[in-house]
Design a protein around this motif. Structure first.
Motif: not given
Ligand SMILES: Nc1ncnc2c1ncn2[C@@H]1O[C@H](COP(=O)(O)OP(=O)(O)OP(=O)(O)O)[C@@H](O)[C@H]1O
Length: 362
Positions: A233-237, A240-244, A271-277
């Motif tokens: 739910s936080r991701y759309p704010e 991608q780089e900021q979220f990682i 790496m894990c967050v990048e893969i998940a996204l």
């Protein structure tokens, strides 16, 4: 193995509440001991014909699978008999059905109980081990069968942990074999009832099923391990780089004062967050296959363990991690041959400015 009902009743004290360890949508789960080994007995709720399909699926698909990251089916019991039961105040003679699946016992329970809205209670090495194990289990289902098995219900409640916190995929009631790749999806007529958060958009829109269905569910699961149940739910704010960066910083705080190497763990976290996204892309064709994911994870470990790196890979790594003090991690062997050292030796402590390394590689 085909178990007699009487034996299963004996080892569970007649399926008593004391032996019950969990309940799900279509079964109660009991603990029993058989031949000196703890086992879990999943007893399906009686007289639900729809569930019979799930029972057959679970047996059929699990009998084909043998992998350390897929829960082991030890046997099953399918028993029908007639007995008198109360119905509308009358005793009627009815057909009773007992369906029980027997699995290896998973002392750690299911992963969902360790995940809260904000985080996962487990430490980073445990989380990383679970992510790797789940990916390996899923790779076995998709790529190491005669025909791929798609799970269709992958989520933290269906990832069980053994006494060593080794993860195994469970809950095969909705699974099915498919003949094709993601470019040739099958459309299912009967909409499956699974947890909506883990279901990809192409299924919600027009019921399409492929291996990429599981990849999407895997992505949500990894995000929840990395950043809690409300992660997405936080991701759309954020970009991608900021979220990682946001997730990595949270882990950095948690890793402070631990014995693990923070720089290396941050590389793993990112790496894990990048893969998940990548897994939760709306377009299934943009999601990676599970083979690509397991390869990426293995490649990262090889790099970390100090195997020689290609200059291209090192360039990528440096480009990603130049904000860390990687100087103590890199040992320069020659202009084209590098390795990363997880625990830098006091004798070979070479300080390298990251940008100068990048310049030399260009
Ligand atoms: N092999 C096992 N070892 C130990 N505990 C188990 C095992 N299998 C299941 N459980 C426990 O029982 C609970 C319910 O099991 P499970 O999720 O398989 O039931 P279910 O009816 O298939 O659920 P659903 O279909 O709603 O996902 C799990 O959350 C877990 O805590």
């Amino acid at each position: 193995m085909d178990f007699r009902l009487h034996l299963l009743e004996t080892i569970t004290d007649n399926f008593s509440d004391e032996q019950k360890v969990g309940s799900g949508g279509y079964a109660d789960v009991y603990r029993g001991v058989y031949n000196g080994e703890e086992i879990a007995l999943k007893r399906l709720h009686p007289l639900q014909l729809l569930d019979h399909w799930a029972f057959e699926n679970e047996v059929r698909n699990l009998l084909k699978v043998r992998h350390q990251n897929v829960v082991r089916l030890i046997g099953y019991c399918y028993d029908t008999h007639h007995k008198f039961v109360q119905h509308n105040g009358e005793l009627v003679f009815a057909k009773a059905m007992e369906r029980v699946l027997c699995f290896e016992y998973m002392q750690g329970g299911s992963l969902d109980k360790y995940i809260s809205d904000e985080s996962c209670d487990l430490d980073w090495p445990a989380c990383y081990k679970i992510i790797n194990a789940t990916c390996d289990g899923l790779n076995h289902l998709h790529n190491e069968q005669e025909r791929p098995i798609v799970h269709l219900d992958l989520n933290p409640a269906n990832i069980l942990l053994d006494k060593d916190m080794m993860a195994k995929i469970a809950g095969f009631g909705l699974s099915r074999q498919v003949d094709h790749t993601d470019t040739d999806d099958v459309r299912t007529e009967s909409r499956i009832a699974t947890t909506m958060r883990y279901v990809p958009p192409e299924y919600i829109d027009d019921g399409r099923i492929s291996e990429k269905f599981d990849v999407f569910s895997l992505g949500i699961t990894i995000l929840e391990i990395m950043a809690g149940r409300t992660a997405l739910s936080r991701y759309p704010e954020m970009s991608q780089e900021q979220f990682i960066e946001f997730v990595a910083e949270k882990w950095m705080e948690r890793l402070q004062g631990t014995l693990t190497s923070q720089e290396i763990d941050t590389i793993r976290v990112e790496m894990c967050v990048e893969i998940a996204l990548r897994c939760v892309e709306d377009d299934p064709h943009k999601r990676p296959s599970i083979k690509e994911i397991t390869n990426d994870l293995k490649e990262l470990e090889s790099e970390i363990e100090g195997m020689p790196l290609s200059s291209h890979r090192l360039k990528n790594l440096l480009a990603r991690y130049d904000r860390f003090s990687i100087d103590s991690l890199i040992i320069l062997h020659s202009s084209t041959n590098y390795s990363l050292c997880p625990e830098p030796s006091p004798f070979i402590h070479v300080y390298i400015d990251v940008h100068s390394v990048l310049r030399r590689l260009q």
